[in-house]
Write a protein that holds these residues in place. Structure first.
Motif, PDB file in Angstrom:
ATOM      1  N   ARG A  76       4.915  40.591  12.090  1.00  0.00           N
ATOM      2  CA  ARG A  76       5.384  39.995  13.342  1.00  0.00           C
ATOM      3  C   ARG A  76       4.683  38.663  13.596  1.00  0.00           C
ATOM      4  NH1 ARG A  76       4.054  43.826  16.360  1.00  0.00           N
ATOM      5  NH2 ARG A  76       6.042  44.950  16.355  1.00  0.00           N
ATOM      6  N   GLU A  77       3.378  38.622  13.339  1.00  0.00           N
ATOM      7  CA  GLU A  77       2.626  37.381  13.560  1.00  0.00           C
ATOM      8  C   GLU A  77       3.139  36.266  12.654  1.00  0.00           C
ATOM      9  OE1 GLU A  77      -2.004  35.814  13.148  1.00  0.00           O
ATOM     10  OE2 GLU A  77      -1.551  37.960  13.209  1.00  0.00           O
TER      11      GLU A  77
ATOM     12  N   TYR B 111      11.052  40.058  17.943  1.00  0.00           N
ATOM     13  CA  TYR B 111       9.674  40.267  17.513  1.00  0.00           C
ATOM     14  C   TYR B 111       8.692  40.302  18.685  1.00  0.00           C
ATOM     15  CZ  TYR B 111      11.449  39.472  12.850  1.00  0.00           C
ATOM     16  OH  TYR B 111      12.150  39.596  11.683  1.00  0.00           O
TER      17      TYR B 111
ATOM     18  N   ARG C 295       1.147  50.200  10.839  1.00  0.00           N
ATOM     19  CA  ARG C 295       1.041  49.433  12.078  1.00  0.00           C
ATOM     20  C   ARG C 295       0.359  48.091  11.837  1.00  0.00           C
ATOM     21  NH1 ARG C 295      -0.196  54.563  14.262  1.00  0.00           N
ATOM     22  NH2 ARG C 295      -2.429  54.099  14.214  1.00  0.00           N
ATOM     23  N   ALA C 296      -0.665  48.084  10.977  1.00  0.00           N
ATOM     24  CA  ALA C 296      -1.365  46.826  10.686  1.00  0.00           C
ATOM     25  C   ALA C 296      -0.429  45.841   9.995  1.00  0.00           C
ATOM     26  CB  ALA C 296      -2.595  47.100   9.834  1.00  0.00           C
ATOM     27  N   GLU C 297       0.331  46.324   9.017  1.00  0.00           N
ATOM     28  CA  GLU C 297       1.263  45.440   8.318  1.00  0.00           C
ATOM     29  C   GLU C 297       2.371  44.962   9.241  1.00  0.00           C
ATOM     30  OE1 GLU C 297       2.730  46.998   4.700  1.00  0.00           O
ATOM     31  OE2 GLU C 297       0.746  47.392   3.846  1.00  0.00           O
ATOM     32  N   ASP C 298       2.823  45.855  10.129  1.00  0.00           N
ATOM     33  CA  ASP C 298       3.873  45.464  11.068  1.00  0.00           C
ATOM     34  C   ASP C 298       3.382  44.357  12.000  1.00  0.00           C
ATOM     35  OD1 ASP C 298       6.537  46.023  12.315  1.00  0.00           O
ATOM     36  OD2 ASP C 298       5.259  46.434  14.044  1.00  0.00           O
ATOM     37  N   ARG C 299       2.129  44.473  12.451  1.00  0.00           N
ATOM     38  CA  ARG C 299       1.567  43.421  13.309  1.00  0.00           C
ATOM     39  C   ARG C 299       1.460  42.095  12.560  1.00  0.00           C
ATOM     40  NH1 ARG C 299      -1.886  47.627  15.046  1.00  0.00           N
ATOM     41  NH2 ARG C 299      -3.504  46.918  13.616  1.00  0.00           N
ATOM     42  N   LEU C 300       1.011  42.169  11.295  1.00  0.00           N
ATOM     43  CA  LEU C 300       0.886  40.942  10.510  1.00  0.00           C
ATOM     44  C   LEU C 300       2.254  40.318  10.251  1.00  0.00           C
ATOM     45  CD1 LEU C 300      -1.878  41.873   7.922  1.00  0.00           C
ATOM     46  CD2 LEU C 300      -2.025  40.168   9.748  1.00  0.00           C
TER      47      LEU C 300
END
Length: 543
Positions: free
Chosen positions: A499-500, A541, A492-497
């Protein structure tokens, strides 16, 4: 030309009201802003919008109810089906009977049939208004699904009750047995017609698409015509056009699963329907505000029907009706919750008694809105013998007052009750979503492999097809590994990064495109195409 000018002015008022609602520093529901703006318009001009009840009903209700039926989460609705039915059918019938007798007791000059008609139009709730009220204090998801399901069904049940009450007022007779038989025909035929019209239309549309291709504009227009076609056909055979529109919307979900439209068609269609929903709801509330000055100015004549001389008695009646509606709803919600807990105990499910604020919040969320106004404005102007419909202005005044007061009470109390409210635990859907994504990615890999081998066999230079297919399949394999191979928190952390970073890159691309277009280094057609691609990526995204 005057009618066109009025329509354009109303549309402008809806746009302005939306902007004003966002500008206000404290939370004010958009419907209240629209009512206030409409009242200002009504006070500042001598022109009045003459509303034809039948035309008003036909233009506004079918598309709104169709869209509600189309978009409501079906699995969530089925999960809480018993609660929704208890609220949408049982509570509506209790409200019509209880409030009908109460209104007739308070205002003897209002015939009992008209009192039942008024009770029927104030029974449906409005989730759009609830969502606007709770914009800054989000409603728990399960509660919102229950309110949406209740609103979808009680709109139909309340308006069907209105139909019977108006018929009784016009004819002066009412037979419970005949009404029951008529109800079965009105409801059953309406539901069947909505289903058949949607299925026939979508099948024909799919057949034409397969043979001659898909035109996005035509597809969108067909979706707009379905609720009106269902409504007209049902009314032609003296069934419920309202229920036909609702069932058409519900059927649309399942019809679309087997006959998928192009992605661009779905995106544009969703945008069109969002605009229509915003516009129609906004116009209804602006019209309510625009009509209020005339309604209030006639309060002295209207209050004479009640046997009083002071107009403030009308306010007393509005508050009494709102209090009666709240009391009935609170008692019904409490009883419904107790029944749910008892059913859970019998099944061995350890259901616990919920916070009283849950009952209070669900009760306060029974805000009246667009459907109530649309329903009361459909009261006939005259009886069968040509005489004015009894107490029509009084009924409109009381319904408008109930809408405004319920919105005010909801805007004050609902955020307070919802703050920190603990809802029953909901199942986590992350595993379900990840499983679906993995299954989709695996199916994509298998399909690419088959196509890759077919191309390699039929063409020269097979390495080209193997390498290109492998690159695409690697993207899917990385997705599968990201969903199943790493700890969920890290994923989840990598997915958020990701996307950012992707959003930052997309915004930079958009800025450069603007510079190139302003410098005339690219043409407008190229800029439009690339902007569309960026929009699709950004929507993905941000979704």
């Amino acid at each position: 030309m005057e009618s066109v000018s009025i329509v354009l002015f109303l549309l402008l008022a809806v746009v302005v009201s939306g902007a004003l609602a966002r500008m206000v520093p404290f939370s004010v529901p958009t419907p209240l802003v629209q009512i206030a703006l409409g009242a200002i318009i009504g006070l500042s001009t001598e022109h009045r919008v003459a509303l034809d009840p039948e035309l008003f009903l036909f233009l506004f209700l079918p598309p709104l109810l169709f869209l509600d039926g189309w978009r409501i989460p079906k699995d969530e609705l089925l999960k809480d089906a018993s609660t929704v039915l208890e609220l949408a059918l049982g509570l509506v019938l209790l409200t019509v009977v209880g409030m009908g007798f109460l209104i007739h007791w308070m205002i003897p000059a209002m015939p009992l049939a008209v009192a039942f008609a008024l009770a029927a139009v104030v029974s449906p709730t409005d989730p759009i208004a609830v969502s606007a009220i709770a914009a800054r204090v989000p409603i728990p998801r399960r509660m919102m699904h229950i309110l949406e399901g209740e609103s979808l069904l009680n709109d139909a049940s309340g308006l069907v009750c209105l139909r019977f009450a108006v018929a009784a007022a016009l004819t002066g007779t009412f037979s419970a047995g005949a009404a029951a038989v008529n109800f079965l025909w009105v409801a059953g035929a309406g539901l069947v017609i909505g289903i058949l019209v949607t299925l026939a239309t979508t099948r024909l549309k799919a057949w034409v698409t397969r043979r001659w291709g898909e035109d996005t504009g035509s597809q969108i227009l067909v979706s707009l015509l379905i609720p009106f076609g269902s409504y007209l056909l049902a009314e032609h055979v003296h069934a419920s056009g309202i229920l036909a529109a609702v069932s058409a919307g519900v059927t649309m979900t399942y019809a679309e699963i087997s006959r998928q439209a192009l992605a661009i068609t779905r995106m544009r269609r969703n945008s069109v329907w969002d605009t229509i929903q915003f516009t129609l709801n906004g116009i209804i509330f602006v019209l309510l505000g625009e009509q209020l000055p005339a309604i209030v100015s006639g309060a002295r004549q209207t209050v004479a029907l009640t046997g009083h001389a002071q107009p403030w008695w009308l306010g007393v009646y509005v508050l009494a009706i709102v209090a009666g509606l709240a009391a009935l709803r609170f008692a019904w919600v409490w009883a419904s919750l107790r029944l749910t807990i008892l059913r859970g105990d019998r099944r061995g499910v350890g259901a616990q008694s919920q916070d009283w604020r849950l009952v209070a919040a669900t009760s306060v969320a029974g805000v009246r809105g667009a459907i109530t106004l649309a329903g009361v404005l459909t009261l006939p102007l005259a009886m069968n013998d040509g005489t004015p419909f009894p107490a029509r202005d009084l009924a409109i005044f009381l319904a408008a007052g109930v809408i405004v007061v319920s919105l005010l009470i909801g805007s004050v109390l609902l955020p307070v009750l919802l703050k920190g409210l603990a809802m029953p635990p909901e199942p986590v859907r992350q595993a379900e979503e990840q499983g679906a994504r993995i299954a989709a990615a695996e199916a994509a890999i298998r399909a690419i492999e088959r196509h890759q081998h077919a191309l390699a066999e039929d063409h020269d230079e097979p390495d080209l097809y193997v390498e290109t297919g492998a690159q695409v399949m690697n993207l899917y394999r990385e997705r599968i590994e990201g969903l199943s191979g790493r700890p969920s928190q890290q994923a989840r952390a990598e997915d958020r990064l990701q996307r950012e970073f992707r959003l930052i890159g997309l915004r930079a691309e958009r800025a450069v495109l603007g510079q190139l277009l302003r410098g005339r280094q690219i043409g407008s057609e190229t800029a439009r195409k690339l902007t569309r691609e960026l929009d699709l990526s950004e929507a993905r995204y941000l979704g």
